[in-house]
Structure formats: structure tokens, C-alpha cells
Design an enzyme around this catalytic site. Structure first.
Site, PDB file in Angstrom:
ATOM      1  CG  HIS B  32      -0.298  -0.235   2.517  1.00 24.70           C
ATOM      2  ND1 HIS B  32       0.620   0.646   3.043  1.00 24.70           N
ATOM      3  CD2 HIS B  32      -0.398  -1.254   3.417  1.00 24.70           C
ATOM      4  CE1 HIS B  32       1.036   0.198   4.216  1.00 24.70           C
ATOM      5  NE2 HIS B  32       0.451  -0.970   4.470  1.00 24.70           N
ATOM      6  CD  GLU B  33       1.277   6.059  -1.987  1.00 27.01           C
ATOM      7  OE1 GLU B  33       0.866   5.256  -2.860  1.00 27.01           O
ATOM      8  OE2 GLU B  33       2.273   6.807  -2.152  1.00 27.01           O
ATOM      9  CG  HIS B  35       4.242  -1.626   2.086  1.00 25.33           C
ATOM     10  ND1 HIS B  35       2.920  -1.995   1.948  1.00 25.33           N
ATOM     11  CD2 HIS B  35       4.725  -2.315   3.149  1.00 25.33           C
ATOM     12  CE1 HIS B  35       2.620  -2.895   2.885  1.00 25.33           C
ATOM     13  NE2 HIS B  35       3.692  -3.106   3.633  1.00 25.33           N
ATOM     14  CD  GLN B  59       7.130 -10.758  11.047  1.00 22.47           C
ATOM     15  OE1 GLN B  59       8.270 -10.806  10.582  1.00 22.47           O
ATOM     16  NE2 GLN B  59       6.429  -9.642  11.016  1.00 22.47           N
ATOM     17  N   GLY B 145       8.440   1.692   8.444  1.00 19.98           N
ATOM     18  CA  GLY B 145       7.333   2.599   8.750  1.00 19.98           C
ATOM     19  C   GLY B 145       7.103   2.692  10.250  1.00 19.98           C
ATOM     20  CD  GLN B 151       8.669  -4.342  12.129  1.00 19.57           C
ATOM     21  OE1 GLN B 151       8.214  -5.476  12.142  1.00 19.57           O
ATOM     22  NE2 GLN B 151       8.460  -3.496  11.138  1.00 19.57           N
ATOM     23  CB  VAL B 174       1.146   6.513   4.568  1.00 21.46           C
ATOM     24  CG1 VAL B 174       0.219   7.029   3.469  1.00 21.46           C
ATOM     25  CG2 VAL B 174       2.598   6.897   4.273  1.00 21.46           C
TER      26      VAL B 174
END
Lengths: 289, 289
Positions: B32-33, B35, B59, B145, B151, B174
Site C-alpha cells: 500500500h502507499e 510501503h 513472527q 514505517g 518494531q 501514511v
């Protein structure tokens, strides 16, 4: 030869040498001919040889010999230089472990037996510091002595599992003329302990000749080792293990590549030694001088 | 753009590009935007941009959404190419985890709260796969992000502790025009859940204005968030945490850099969101659109 203590300075030095290949010899210092044989191998293999000297507190247990571990950086520096080390990395504990470190690299399974059973947490300390040193130095090759055969197996496993772009090169054990495997810890031995410590290599030679004569039963080989070591009144057995290598699985009969590994205490000094029994030439095994 | 699935082939490709700098964008795909904004940042920063798409089984917990995690490699590939990714690394699970893997990289302490408490083992899976990807790709920069703010803190800690020669670049969250933070998991939401999911960003804006008006008491801020989220009948709170960042220490009063982090379930879908409250401009905080 240059000696650097700062990671940043080391990285700057290393940056200049690429794309030459880098061979790395990690040590805890108090160098002997075993370490120096790794330097020889590194010089044959790589363009630039980096040695580290770092007595890693993380791999010592609370009742072990961290404080007393022998150190002599002036002598080590002369020996390393004379053997052709290009860069000696000699960091402080603070440089390697700044306050607030929280990350651990651990290998399961093959760290649980042998030295891992006798020294809880030891291999986590080894893999964590080796991962750090590998990231700092970014070597193409890393050279490890087979005296610490379990360490070699553990480091190879880590390198494979974490996709480190490094070839681990295991190098043969170097021994005194009478058979004692070289170790920085040999300096701890009294003259009488030093004499009796020959039972380790004698026991391994005994196994070797039994295997040469066709013995494959692990319990019989183990008993023979025990008998030889018990001839030394100062020796206290930590472990006697005959396992697959590098998988370190317990065996009833020898098959495939195997290791015969010993840890024996003389007073406060814990010595280790081993031989490999290679499947393709079991009758020959590896020679113990 | 090339897509490669083999580590060996990838390494061969990367070898050719040095000494250009490499920027790395690790993802689990279904792009998506959020990434793609990481790709934009990587292209500004580095010469060559590598993206990985790998839904990392390590994970995910046993009752989590590994099997159902959305995947669309054809669409992802088009999006990555159109945004300027140079190499897309799309390995299989077997390529990343060959049989017999035994090595784990773990960060202590800051992994125990928040998502670490809700998802036991999650961060060990993250650090292990990120360490592998870093060793495979050897990037100069890695872009993450801030939606997964914990993380980011954990990866930065690992990089620092293990001396990885990589700069971790945190990038802003975002959001959709209505405030919902972009997530591959938003696709799981029913229309009604999607509507009610706006309570996350609404609650964060509420905190932001309270802090703007001078509120510093963490319990009062926490209670206000809880109240906003409870207005949504489909929302089930996993956690609401206000902590120092990146140290993730609990606080009674805001001071220094802080994070307000939420995890809320809508049916089987668990959404996370956060804002940073930056010490130097606490009154301004970071904007939630």
C-alpha cells in the site's frame, strides 16, 4: 601493523582495503602457536588479516576465570606483528558492550550438550560476540581452531542460519611435542598437573587405536577413555562425549563423521581436547601427535 | 526491475552494484502507499533500492493470521516496479528457513510490553528475519514505517547492539484521507468495522489536543483514549500504552520523547496505530491527519 581500539576507526580502516578479501582470526589473546597457525592459514587465504583480542565477559560464567584469564597485550602484539597480522583489533569491554545492550544471538540444540551443559550461557556469549565481531570486521573468511570443536560447529550453524556472507575455516589442533593441546589456560597448571594433563591426549590416542582395530561401540570407547583418565589422580572428569559432528547427536555405534571430546579439570583448571573420526577413513581417524 | 528468489543470485546481483549505496525496504507484501512511501525515501537516499516481500512465518503466533495474510505478488510486483524498486527479493519459506535452522536473534526488555506482550515470540521472529535479510542484502540504509513503532525501536536496538553497519531510517505513518493508518490487514475489515476503526486515529487526535492544552498525566490521557474507543461497539481493546520512546519505559507523567500506542481488535482483525509526542515540541506533537 596498526592496533585500533575503536570500532569506528576499525571500520574506516577496513573500508579502504575493500575489495581485497579479509581474513579474520578472533582470539581472547595470550597467544600461542595454535592462534598463530590460524594467522598463517588466514595469510594463505585472504589479502588482509585482522586479528581480534577480546576477553569476552559474556562467555564466562559467574564462577569462571574471567578475572584471572591470562593477558599480555605487549607480547601478543609482538607475536601478531611478527606473524604478519595486518590489523589487530583490541577493543575495551565498553567499546564492545556499551551500556543498555539488550540483544542476544543464540543457537539451539547443539549448544545444550558438552561445554554447553558444563558452562550454561557460554555459547550465547560466544555467538553474540562473534556476530558483533563479524558485523564490525565484515570478513570474507574467519578462522577457528578445532580445539573448540563445539564452538566451530555452533559458529558454522549461526553463519548458515543468519546468512552471514562469511566462510568459516576450521583449523587443526596444535599440540606440544608430548601431545598436550595448546591452550592459553595451560599456564594455570602446576608442574605436576601439567605432567598429568597428558592423560587427555593419551586417552584420545587410545580411542584412535581401538577404532583402528575395528571397535565401533561408543560405550566401550567411552569406558576405555574413562579408565585412562582415572590413572591420573589429579584429574576430575567434566565430560567424555562421543557424538556425531557437527550435529552433536548422541550415538550408540560410530557412523558418519564423529567427535570424541573431553573436558577434564585439574584443580581449578578446566582443559578440553578432542579428535575427529572421519567416516570416509575411519580406520585412519585424525592423528593425535 | 528484476525479481530474484535465490539468496545466491541476489548476492551475485548485489556484488556488482557496490560501491553504490543500497537502500532496503523489507515488507510482507500486499503493498500500500505506506510501503511505497518507504520506496520513495529509499530512492532519495540510496543508489539502488532493494525491496523484500516475505510473509515471515516466524513472527506469527499459532493462532494468528499467517495462512490468511493477504498476498498478491503480481500486483505488488507492478507497484514496486512503477515506483522504482531496482531489485525485488521474493524468497520462498524454504529459501529463508532451510531444514535444521537453530539460530535465534532476540532483543530483551523493549520486546516484553505492547505488541510483545500480546504476541509472544513475535519480536524474536522479526529480529531473526531482519538479521537474515540484512546479512543477505547488506544494505547501507533500511527503511521502516513508524506504524510499527515498537518494531522500529527493536530493530534499531538490534542494529546498535550487534554493530550492524546499517542506518535504520524510520518513516512517517501514511493514512487514508479519513485518518485510518494504512495496513495490509485493513482488507480484512467489513464496511462497518472499517467505519468504526476510525476510533484509533480519533483517540490519538484527542490525546494530541489534550497534550496541546497542557495535560501531562498519563493515566488521564489513557482514560480519555479508552473512552473514545469504547464509543465503538465493535472495538475490543488489546492495549493502550503511553511510554518513553524508543526505551518503552512506563511513565506517570509525559517527559522526553513519548509514544501513544494502541492495539484494537475488530472481530478477528487486530489494528495498531500510534503517535509520537516529541519532547522539544510537546505542544505541537506529531500530526494525525
Amino acid at each position: 601493523m596498526r592496533t585500533v581500539s575503536s570500532i569506528q576507526e576499525l571500520r574506516a580502516s577496513l573500508h579502504k582495503v575493500r575489495p581485497q578479501t579479509i581474513g579474520f582470526v578472533p582470539t581472547m589473546g595470550y597467544l600461542h602457536e595454535g592462534h598463530l597457525s590460524l594467522v598463517d592459514k588466514a595469510k594463505e587465504t585472504a589479502d588482509v588479516v585482522v586479528m581480534s583480542i577480546f576477553v569476552n565477559p559474556l562467555q564466562f560464567g559467574p564462577n569462571e576465570d574471567l578475572a584471572n584469564y591470562p593477558r599480555d597485550i605487549e607480547r601478543d602484539s609482538r607475536l601478531a606483528e611478527s606473524r604478519g597480522v595486518d590489523i589487530l583489533f583490541f577493543p575495551s569491554v565498553e567499546e564492545m558492550y556499551p551500556p543498555g545492550s539488550k540483544t542476544n544471538v543464540s543457537v539451539q540444540d547443539i549448544t545444550e550438550s558438552m561445554c554447553g551443559a558444563s558452562r550454561p550461557g557460554h555459547f550465547d556469549g560466544v555467538t553474540t560476540v562473534v556476530a558483533k565481531l563479524f558485523n564490525i570486521i565484515q570478513p570474507d573468511y574467519a578462522f577457528f581452531g578445532m580445539k573448540d570443536a563445539q564452538q566451530v560447529a555452533v559458529v558454522m550453524q549461526m553463519v548458515r542460519d543468519l546468512n552471514m556472507p562469511i566462510e568459516v575455516v576450521p583449523c587443526p589442533i596444535v599440540r606440544e611435542a608430548d601431545g598436550l593441546a595448546l591452550s592459553s589456560r595451560n599456564v594455570y597448571l602446576s608442574p605436576e598437573e601439567r605432567r598429568q594433563a597428558l592423560v587427555l591426549s593419551r586417552a584420545l590416542r587410545q580411542v584412535q587405536s581401538m577404532v583402528g582395530l575395528g571397535e565401533r561401540n561408543v560405550e566401550k570407547l567411552r569406558t576405555a577413555i574413562e579408565k585412562v583418565i582415572q590413572e591420573s589422580p589429579l584429574a576430575s572428569i567434566d565430560y567424555i562425549e562421543i557424538r556425531s559432528y557437527p550435529g552433536l547427536m548422541p550415538l550408540e555405534e560410530l557412523h558418519g563423521d564423529c567427535i570424541v571430546a573431553l573436558a577434564v579439570r585439574f584443580g581449578n583448571t578446566r582443559l578440553i581436547d578432542n579428535i575427529m573420526l572421519v567416516a570416509s577413513q575411519e580406520e585412519a581417524a585424525c592423528s593425535v601427535q
